[in-house]
Design a protein around this motif. Structure first.
Motif, PDB file in Angstrom:
ATOM      1  N   LYS A 169       0.844  -1.198   0.000  1.00  7.77           N
ATOM      2  CA  LYS A 169       0.000   0.000   0.000  1.00  7.77           C
ATOM      3  C   LYS A 169       0.882   1.252   0.000  1.00  7.77           C
ATOM      4  CE  LYS A 169      -3.882   2.200   2.340  1.00  7.77           C
ATOM      5  NZ  LYS A 169      -4.593   2.394   3.623  1.00  7.77           N
ATOM      6  N   ASP A 184       4.682   3.116   3.268  1.00  6.19           N
ATOM      7  CA  ASP A 184       3.799   1.957   3.295  1.00  6.19           C
ATOM      8  C   ASP A 184       3.725   1.465   4.732  1.00  6.19           C
ATOM      9  OD1 ASP A 184       2.529  -0.506   3.113  1.00  6.19           O
ATOM     10  OD2 ASP A 184       3.459  -1.041   1.211  1.00  6.19           O
ATOM     11  N   GLU A 227       1.895   4.933  -0.655  1.00  3.54           N
ATOM     12  CA  GLU A 227       1.216   6.220  -0.792  1.00  3.54           C
ATOM     13  C   GLU A 227       2.253   7.331  -0.752  1.00  3.54           C
ATOM     14  OE1 GLU A 227      -2.613   6.639   1.507  1.00  3.54           O
ATOM     15  OE2 GLU A 227      -1.850   4.817   2.450  1.00  3.54           O
TER      16      GLU A 227
END
Length: 496
Positions: free
Chosen positions: A246, A260, A248
């Motif tokens: 994930k 992350d 970002e």
């Protein structure tokens, strides 16, 4: 020919007996799960208890009617009407629901919603055919049969529609509060077309707005205040180095951050450089992050390893050893400490204040940069307790029994003003306008003051999903469009 028609009526009756017998028994065997499925329906969750019992009773009664020759005609009418009701329900799910839930289980588990719709329509056609054949043999006129079929089927479809309308009222709109819409708080200035719909706002300043991308997480798109794309920053990152899941990005001041929370790792780089440096590794797992204004301090939303409750934590880097500190009293648990504490985390870059807006209740928290809670303030709606129904699983885990009532969505804060998107419609508001817009309520973060509300209209049937404000503008993303709005006096006068 007559024998064939009678055989068709018999076979249709046996088919419906088998179908409804199986359906009723499978629901009773796993009744709790069936209630959960009804509760998770975005159309009928307000009536989950009554409907779960009512459907089983109807199916059993239909089986009884179909089992004897004297009442078979009633059973065929009832079967057709019930299948029409199911068809109406699926039609509403596919065309008017906010989301499409999981399909039903049992023998038809492998079918999707569209396939279910086709199956139900075929059952309705089969039922109508059998009714005409059966009642023709008893001396009923075609007009009488048509009238009875029309009334029974339309009545059942109408009942489903009424339940849907009332459920919408109960779940989403019975919320006794009144908004004050500001007079021209923003004016649309310019629109910039984006090449894909996966962008989100990573940061902004007086000169530029910075967009991250879900699909291309190593890229930052820089757009200036004239809404001209300036450049793309391609961040050099070895994606094989860690199990990233994930990634970002966020921009604050002259730095960008790529992180992350599932690794967990935070890297920082100058906007003029594509090579970031690791500033935090394995310090704390987190699900949300924001930067506090000295660029070495972060606020994190994490989870307790003991209680599993959501927590707010602080992280300081640049020391000999990075320091993580938990603030267990920051978020207040109501039921489970996870779903009820969900929300959006943001930092006011001008004063370092930390804002946390709960998703399922009318509260937001204001804390200073030392994590001291200054105020717990309320949004204007009346939902003070998170309306969440949970089922306890093994290992102290929970899952949602029904869709929760969303209260607050995306938000942003700038110079003491919180711009908060609300999911709830107030009194005297246009339902059509509400459905075709996102409503943003504006609050002061240093006092109990609701300033007013504004509409952000959908673009090509796509709703706004992210916003940010600067001293002059409000920026919004809707699909493949970045929209720039000029802030007007009704809002500017409140900016510090």
């Amino acid at each position: 020919m007559k024998t064939f028609k009678l055989k068709l009526v018999e076979c249709t009756s046996y088919f419906f007996i088998l179908l409804f017998c199986y359906a009723a028994i499978s629901k009773m065997i796993d009744f709790e799960n069936f209630q959960v499925q009804i509760g998770q329906s975005p159309l009928l969750s307000a009536y989950a208890g009554a409907i779960s019992y009512g459907v089983i009773i109807c199916e059993i009664l239909i089986v009884i009617f179909l089992s004897t020759r004297k009442s078979r005609s009633i059973g065929l009418y009832s079967s057709t009407a019930l299948m029409s009701a199911f068809t109406m329900y699926i039609f509403l799910i596919l065309n008017y629901s906010d989301f499409v839930p999981c399909s039903c289980g049992g023998i038809l588990e492998s079918l999707g919603w569209t396939e279910h719709l086709v199956f139900n329509l075929l059952c309705v056609i089969l039922g109508i055919t059998a009714v005409f054949i059966a009642d023709n043999n008893t001396g009923f006129s075609k007009l009488s049969i048509t009238a009875l079929l029309f009334l029974s089927n339309v009545l059942c479809c109408f009942l489903v529609y009424i339940l849907y309308i009332n459920s919408e009222e109960i779940i989403k709109q019975d919320n006794n509060f009144t908004r004050r819409y500001l007079m021209h708080p923003i004016i649309e200035k310019k629109i910039s077309s984006l090449d894909n719909p996966y962008y989100y706002i990573a940061g902004a300043d007086d000169k530029n707005i910075y967009l991250g991308n879900i699909k291309f997480p190593q890229q930052i798109l820089v757009i200036d205040s004239a809404m001209v794309i300036k450049k793309k920053i391609n961040i050099e990152l070895d994606i094989k180095e860690f199990p990233y899941r994930k990634l970002e990005t966020k921009v604050a001041g002259k730095y960008y951050y790529i992180y992350d929370g599932t690794v967990p790792i935070i890297k920082r780089g100058l906007l003029s450089s594509s090579k970031p440096q690791t500033i935090s590794l394995n310090d704390a797992y987190f699900s949300q992050l924001d930067v506090i204004n000295n660029y070495n301090s972060f606020v994190l939303r994490t989870q307790s390893s003991k209680t599993k409750n959501l927590l707010i934590a602080s992280l300081r880097t640049g020391l000999q050893k990075n320091k993580v500190e938990l603030w267990p009293s920051f978020l207040r648990k109501q039921t489970d400490g996870v779903f009820d504490s969900d929300g959006a985390l943001s930092v006011d870059s001008e004063n370092g204040n930390i804002i946390y807006t709960y998703r399922y209740r009318n509260e937001f928290i204001v804390a200073d940069s030392t994590f001291k809670v200054k105020q717990r303030l309320n949004t204007i709606d009346t939902v003070s307790i998170a309306q969440i129904k949970l089922i306890e699983l093994e290992g102290s885990k929970y899952k949602l029994k029904a869709p929760p009532l969303n209260v607050n969505g995306f938000s942003t804060v700038h110079r003491g003003l919180l711009f908060n998107q609300s999911y709830l419609k107030g009194k005297y508001e246009s339902t059509k306008r509400f459905k075709n817009s996102k409503v943003v309520d504006v609050y002061k973060t240093d006092s109990k003051l609701y300033i007013g509300s504004l509409y952000l209209e959908n673009r090509n049937d796509t709703a706004v999903n992210d916003i940010i404000t600067t001293d002059q503008f409000l920026y919004a993303i809707a699909g493949k469009q970045l929209i720039q709005y000029q802030l007007n006096q009704p809002l500017l006068k409140y900016l510090k």
